[in-house]
Structure formats: structure tokens, C-alpha cells
Scaffold this active site. Structure first.
Site, mmCIF file in Angstrom:
data_model
loop_
_atom_site.group_PDB
_atom_site.id
_atom_site.type_symbol
_atom_site.label_atom_id
_atom_site.label_comp_id
_atom_site.label_asym_id
_atom_site.label_seq_id
_atom_site.Cartn_x
_atom_site.Cartn_y
_atom_site.Cartn_z
ATOM 1 N N ARG A 79 -5.765 -7.493 3.295
ATOM 2 C CA ARG A 79 -6.178 -6.326 3.680
ATOM 3 C C ARG A 79 -6.809 -6.189 4.930
ATOM 4 N NH1 ARG A 79 -8.398 -1.698 -0.203
ATOM 5 N NH2 ARG A 79 -10.464 -2.905 -0.030
ATOM 6 N N LYS A 181 -9.169 -0.183 6.955
ATOM 7 C CA LYS A 181 -10.354 -0.224 6.348
ATOM 8 C C LYS A 181 -11.407 -0.230 7.512
ATOM 9 C CE LYS A 181 -13.227 -1.278 2.225
ATOM 10 N NZ LYS A 181 -13.381 0.073 1.413
ATOM 11 N N GLU A 217 -6.911 10.979 -0.842
ATOM 12 C CA GLU A 217 -8.087 10.384 -1.469
ATOM 13 C C GLU A 217 -9.168 11.168 -1.820
ATOM 14 O OE1 GLU A 217 -9.429 7.277 0.800
ATOM 15 O OE2 GLU A 217 -7.430 6.367 1.073
#
Length: 339
Positions: A79, A181, A217
Site C-alpha cells: 500500500r 495514505k 469512511e
């Protein structure tokens, strides 16, 4: 330092060692452990001006036998590299990433909380653009660092149902960096998070930025809901951060609890389909959602005071695997050699 393991919050604690490596002229140096917990960077660093940075979060878990587990750190590496690609930063090779994490955990092993305390060692890999720069372009140099600290629950109360409120703000843009991220996504959440806390909610519910009709989210965590038809449902969207915890729960919901895993749209006007709901992520683990405030409407799920049975079962299955009490699917657990 004397640490009260059972009463840790989720806050910074300096540990003795961290890993630091630099990228320059097309390659990474071998890196090293250092005791310096400050980064010394150029004032023109792109991380400071243009947000060219990304990070990860994972944990180390003390087993009953005294050993230490890492939970799916290879997925954190993958990721991070997807985030790095999105921001035009160099890849951190997976073997290099995993070795750095293991070095840091081993060097700080006395800070890995004891088995049974409920606390863990939180690990933060960070990749930032540095060096002399002022134009909007990729940095000439990069720093990759890994540091850690012991932590307790991210949300106060741990596995206790709490309330969330739907935000009018957007966390990320359609086709933006929502799936990476990166710090900018979290910067965008600071004001709505503050306003939610002022109103005594645990955090915000963010809707899809295009239509504002679907849950995406929950603060800095992913949403899940469990239906009366025994479906484990999580939102699917290109602007959601792909949570390693979420995908682990999708697997466990199916293979351990016999639920039907579903990634799909979670419409705000269809919350009645869920008998249980929660937020999930590395920091949050699982945080049961008791209710969601949406304008003047307040929707209650299983209970405002008790955790639903499926949510509780998933929590114990996941944490049992992480702490080594339950057999894990192949490849999920990495042992940290301490000799």
C-alpha cells in the site's frame, strides 16, 4: 520509563530507536537505526510545501510465549508503494520495508506491551520528499523512516459502542488521493473531526464526494455493517483508503463466521438494513457504532450500550489471530526474530 500498560492512550511516546534511510541519485542507501527522533530536512522540501509524503500504520503484538507478531506487514509495504506511485515518489522495496520494521521492533522490544494488557506497539513508516526544491515537481531526495511507540485504544473505551455524525465536508475528491495514505487526506479531516468532537461525537461519517448519498469512511477508519441476512458489508469506492483490517475482516466474516462478504454501495438512506455497524482500521481495530446522527435524524444500530454479537465475534477472531491465540490464514503473521 515506567509505563502503565493497561491505561495507555493513543499518543506519542519516545522509544529509543528508529530506522532512517535516504534516496538520492536513483537508489536507497542501506539505512541505519538512530536514536535521533528529529528529522533534519531542507526548507525547500516538497513534503513541507506540496504534500509529497505518505505513511503507513501497523502494529506489533506480544504473544503469550513472549514472542512478537506482525500482522500482514507485506500488505502495508504494497500500500505504501501504491501511495508513493500516486505522488511520484520512489518505491521502497518490500524486503527493505519489512527488514526496517523488524529492526525497529527488535531494537525497541522492551516497549512491546505485555500479552494480556490489551496494548500494542504502533509502528509508523513514513516516506517524504526532501532536498533543495521550490517548484511543483518531485523532490530530488527522499527519506524513509520507521518509528514506533506503545499505544492503547484509538477510540476511548476500546470495544465500546459510540456515536458518529455525518459530515458536510469531503475527505477527498473524486479521482483524487483518497485511496492513497497521504497527509493531505488527514489534513482535510481536522476541522470536521474537531467539530464532531465539540458536539460530543467520536468522529465524522464522510459521504462519497460526488453524490453525498453513500457512506465512505468513518473518521480515519473504514465502515462496515452487518445485515439481518448475515451479510458483512463494506463500502467500495475509488476514494476510500483500502484498509488492510477491512479486507482481513471480509475474509474472516466469510471463513470464520459464515457471513456473506459484500463490497458495495452503502446508501445513507438505507441504514435500516444493518443490525450492527462499526469502524475498522489498524489504529481503531474495531470500534462499534451505536448510532449515526444525520441532520435531525439519529439512527441506532444494535444498541447504544452493548456490542453486537457478530461484531464482538469478529473482534475476538481478529485480535486472537494478531496475538497468536488463534491460527491465522497462511501468510498473515510474521514473526519478529529476537535473538
Amino acid at each position: 520509563m515506567t509505563i502503565d500498560w493497561s491505561n495507555l492512550g493513543f499518543s506519542y511516546i519516545k522509544t529509543p530507536w528508529r530506522f532512517l534511510a535516504t534516496w538520492k541519485d536513483g537508489s536507497w542507501n542501506e539505512g541505519e537505526l538512530t536514536e535521533d527522533n528529529y528529522l533534519h530536512i531542507h526548507e525547500g522540501s516538497t513534503a513541507l510545501h506540496y504534500g509529497q509524503q505518505c505513511f503507513e500504520g501497523l502494529k506489533a503484538y506480544r504473544r503469550k510465549d513472549g514472542g512478537i507478531n506482525l500482522f500482514r506487514p507485506d500488505e502495508n509495504s504494497k500500500r505504501m508503494n501504491r501511495s508513493a506511485y500516486r505522488l511520484r515518489m520512489p518505491e521502497v522495496p518490500e524486503a527493505f520495508f519489512l527488514d526496517a520494521v523488524k529492526q525497529v521492533v527488535k531494537a525497541n522490544q522492551e516497549y512491546v506491551p505485555p500479552y494480556g494488557s490489551g496494548a500494542t506497539l504502533y509502528i509508523r513508516p513514513l516516506l517524504i520528499g526532501v532536498g533543495e526544491n521550490i517548484g511543483v515537481s518531485p523532490a530530488p531526495e527522499y527519506i524513509f523512516t520507521v518509528f514506533c511507540m506503545p499505544v492503547g485504544p484509538y477510540f476511548k473505551g476500546g470495544l465500546t459502542p459510540t456515536n458518529f455524525i455525518v459530515s458536510d465536508y469531503d475527505r477527498a475528491a473524486p479521482n483524487g488521493t483518497g485511496a492513497a495514505k497521504v497527509g493531505g487526506n488527514y489534513a482535510a479531516s481536522l476541522l470536521p473531526g474537531y467539530e464532531a468532537h465539540q458536539r460530543k461525537f467520536s468522529d465524522c461519517i464522510y459521504l462519497d464526494p460526488e453524490t453525498h448519498t453513500k457512506i465512505e469512511e468513518v473518521g480515519s477508519a473504514n465502515f462496515f455493517g452487518i445485515t439481518a441476512a448475515n451479510e458483512f458489508v463494506t463500502p467500495k469506492s475509488p476514494s476510500i483508503l483500502p484498509s488492510i483490517t477491512k479486507y482481513s475482516l471480509l475474509h474472516l466474516a466469510q471463513h470464520s463466521l459464515g457471513l456473506t462478504p459484500v463490497e458495495g454501495d452503502v446508501y445513507l438512506n438505507e441504514l435500516d438494513r444493518f443490525v450492527e455497524a462499526g469502524a475498522c482500521g489498524t489504529a481503531a481495530v474495531i470500534s462499534p457504532i451505536s448510532g449515526i446522527q444525520n441532520g435531525e435524524d439519529f439512527h441506532v444500530f444494535y444498541s447504544e450500550t452493548e456490542v453486537g454479537p457478530q461484531t464482538k465475534a469478529l473482534y475476538h477472531e481478529l485480535t486472537g489471530i494478531q496475538f497468536g491465540d488463534i491460527s491465522a490464514p497462511t501468510g498473515w503473521i510474521f514473526d519478529v526474530p529476537l535473538d
